[in-house]
Enzyme design. Structure first.
Site, PDB file in Angstrom:
ATOM      1  N   HIS A 151      77.298 -87.458 -78.271  1.00 15.37           N
ATOM      2  CA  HIS A 151      76.475 -86.288 -77.909  1.00 15.37           C
ATOM      3  C   HIS A 151      76.258 -85.341 -79.089  1.00 15.37           C
ATOM      4  O   HIS A 151      76.092 -84.143 -78.893  1.00 15.37           O
ATOM      5  CB  HIS A 151      77.098 -85.513 -76.733  1.00 15.37           C
ATOM      6  CG  HIS A 151      77.492 -86.382 -75.585  1.00 15.37           C
ATOM      7  ND1 HIS A 151      76.633 -86.719 -74.561  1.00 15.37           N
ATOM      8  CD2 HIS A 151      78.644 -87.042 -75.326  1.00 15.37           C
ATOM      9  CE1 HIS A 151      77.249 -87.521 -73.707  1.00 15.37           C
ATOM     10  NE2 HIS A 151      78.472 -87.733 -74.148  1.00 15.37           N
TER      11      HIS A 151
ATOM     12  N   SER B 229      59.207 -79.202-102.909  1.00 18.36           N
ATOM     13  CA  SER B 229      58.231 -78.459-102.110  1.00 18.36           C
ATOM     14  C   SER B 229      57.236 -77.800-103.054  1.00 18.36           C
ATOM     15  O   SER B 229      57.601 -77.357-104.139  1.00 18.36           O
ATOM     16  CB  SER B 229      58.956 -77.401-101.287  1.00 18.36           C
ATOM     17  OG  SER B 229      58.064 -76.352-100.948  1.00 18.36           O
TER      18      SER B 229
ATOM     19  N   LYS C 139      63.666 -76.449-103.075  1.00 19.90           N
ATOM     20  CA  LYS C 139      63.768 -77.502-102.068  1.00 19.90           C
ATOM     21  C   LYS C 139      63.966 -78.885-102.667  1.00 19.90           C
ATOM     22  O   LYS C 139      63.392 -79.245-103.681  1.00 19.90           O
ATOM     23  CB  LYS C 139      62.498 -77.539-101.220  1.00 19.90           C
ATOM     24  CG  LYS C 139      62.403 -76.379-100.265  1.00 19.90           C
ATOM     25  CD  LYS C 139      63.281 -76.566 -99.053  1.00 19.90           C
ATOM     26  CE  LYS C 139      62.520 -77.328 -98.002  1.00 19.90           C
ATOM     27  NZ  LYS C 139      63.290 -77.504 -96.798  1.00 19.90           N
TER      28      LYS C 139
ATOM     29  N   GLU D  67      62.947 -89.373 -93.802  1.00 21.38           N
ATOM     30  CA  GLU D  67      61.983 -88.911 -92.793  1.00 21.38           C
ATOM     31  C   GLU D  67      60.869 -89.931 -92.579  1.00 21.38           C
ATOM     32  O   GLU D  67      60.433 -90.166 -91.446  1.00 21.38           O
ATOM     33  CB  GLU D  67      61.398 -87.565 -93.221  1.00 21.38           C
ATOM     34  CG  GLU D  67      62.432 -86.444 -93.187  1.00 21.38           C
ATOM     35  CD  GLU D  67      61.905 -85.193 -93.865  1.00 21.38           C
ATOM     36  OE1 GLU D  67      60.875 -84.665 -93.423  1.00 21.38           O
ATOM     37  OE2 GLU D  67      62.519 -84.751 -94.850  1.00 21.38           O
TER      38      GLU D  67
END
Ligand code: ARG
Length: 472
Positions: free
Chosen positions: A158, A279, A285, A292
């Site tokens: 979980h 970024s 970043k 992803e």
């Protein structure tokens, strides 16, 4: 320009531009050219056996097909806009070389059995190259898992701390998933090992003797026993779309893990600069884009599967033009994995995991509560009661803002007199992990055995991936 349609005879004029544009598949089926030529060579020999060609004609046809193969490979011969599909383009090439004799090869076959044969041959090769990429990924995971068999990390259910585990065990679970994918590919290959060639349009051929000889020449172990099935079955495409989808889903779950692990909140992994992006606005970043994209691409892979299943549903027999819709999805799924797998492999190979950080957080969140319960069971307490006692320990710690291993001896025995000082021995994450020695468990000693077994299985899969699927 000469009309190279394979079916022009009964038509008064050329197709409308809109018709031709819809019908054309050569811009995507050209990648089957090599296999179409291979099947044509086998078919030429079949026609010779059936005495429809003499030896001299066979030689001329085989030589021309070989020339064409080389010209296709080095780009000298290429399809024209006016070639409807790969079969049309290559027949044009043959007729350009041989004149009338070039048209003799069409006897005893149809594009319906031809395209089904080409696609099987192509996919049997592609699947082996996909298997090699999967093995590369497994190797990257195996190398990291071996490094981290003794690293202790929180294990989750979980998405909450559950019980500590060996981080090598955590990584090795992915190797098993890809081992199943490899086993699916090998299993798929067994069912795809039959040739449709000789089925003709749908009813078989009155001209050729036995398609099983042609099949063997192409590296298949046999011919499909029903000509209607031969030209209309696309189970092999649907199955492979499922396997590629599942590989995509396995990659997406790795993607999600790495995205999470690379976050500041986790901080378990540092990705190499070469496998990260920045970024355009936030200079600080460093984003886990490989992970992803691995997560994101699964949508397109699953989409190709569901789309093609819908194409097949309720389709009448035998060949229908709908079946031309088999190629783009499976080509794209395979192309997608060809791009994705090396990137995920590279990301994993170059990842640096923070052992200390993982180990420090392993006991947090009362992740050692099961150890207390198991310890009490070993002292003779029924698990139901042991669970209650361990639960009381958690409640006590929660109320006092401490972890289980920070309770004093007095506090433990005040919770339950059976909790003697010896319980401390199991109140470490290392101890908890080391105690899971049953087969399949997370104890480092078992993890090392597991990794050795996986390496053996990978050896067998590697031998298969390197095996040649067809006679070329
Ligand atoms: N381009 C077609 C396909 O991919 C080849 C078979 C065409 N057959 C036909 N009867 N029009 O399915």
């Amino acid at each position: 320009m000469t009309d190279m349609r394979l079916w022009g005879g009964r038509f008064a004029g050329l197709p409308a531009d809109a018709m031709a544009a819809l019908s054309a598949s050569v811009h995507f089926d050209w990648r089957l050219a090599k296999y179409d030529l291979l099947a044509s060579k086998a078919h030429a020999r079949t026609l010779r056996n059936a005495k429809l060609l003499d030896d001299q004609e066979l030689t001329r046809i085989l030589d021309a097909l070989e020339e064409l193969r080389i010209e296709v490979a080095n780009g000298v011969f290429h399809p024209l806009i006016s070639d409807e599909d790969v079969h049309t383009a290559l027949e044009r090439g043959l007729v350009e070389k041989l004149g009338e004799l070039g048209g003799a090869l069409r006897a005893g076959r149809s594009r319906n059995d031809q395209v089904a044969t080409d696609l099987r041959l192509y996919l049997r090769d592609e699947v082996r190259s996909l298997a090699s990429l999967l093995l590369g990924l497994q190797e990257a995971l195996l190398a990291q898992a071996s490094q981290h068999a003794d690293s202790i990390a929180p294990g989750f259910t979980h998405l909450q701390h559950a019980q500590p585990v060996s981080f090598g065990h955590e990584l090795a679970k992915h190797i098993h998933a890809f081992a199943r994918d490899l086993s699916r590919l090998r299993d798929w290959d067994k069912r795809t090992d039959f040739s449709p060639l000789g089925a003709g349009a749908l009813s078989g051929s009155s001209l050729i003797d036995d398609p099983r000889g042609t099949a063997r020449e192409l590296g298949f172990s046999g011919a499909i026993a029903n000509s209607i099935d031969a030209v209309s079955d696309r189970d092999f495409v649907a199955e492979l779309l499922f396997i590629t989808s599942l590989i995509g889903i396995h990659l997406s779950r790795i993607g999600e893990e790495f995205t999470l692990w690379a976050s500041r909140e986790f901080g378990w992994v540092t990705l190499a600069d070469s496998y990260s992006t920045g970024s355009s606005i936030m200079p600080q970043k460093k984003n886990p884009d490989v992970a992803e994209l691995a997560r994101g691409k699964s949508g397109r892979l699953v989409g190709h599967l569901t789309g093609f299943l819908v194409t097949l549903k309720g389709l009448p027999f035998a060949y229908n033009r709908d079946l031309q819709e088999d190629k783009e999805p499976i080509f794209d799924s395979l192309d997608t994995l060809q791009i994705l797998l090396p990137a995920v492999t590279g990301m994993i190979e170059t990842s640096q995991f923070d052992r200390g950080r993982m180990a420090r957080s392993a006991p947090e969140g009362f992740a050692l509560a099961t150890e207390i319960a198991d310890w009490l069971v070993r002292k003779g307490m029924p698990f139901r009661n042991a669970h209650e006692v361990a639960g009381e320990c958690v409640r006590f710690c929660e109320a006092n803002g401490i972890e289980l291993d920070q309770c004093s001896d007095a506090e433990l025995s005040s919770i339950n007199p059976l909790l003697t000082v010896e319980v401390r021995d199991v109140l470490t994450a290392e101890g908890a992990v080391a105690s899971r020695t049953a087969f399949g468990g997370t104890a480092p000693v078992r993890v090392r055995e597991q990794l050795a077994d996986l390496a053996r299985a990978m050896g067998s899969d590697r031998a298969w991936a390197n095996s040649v699927s067809s006679a070329h």
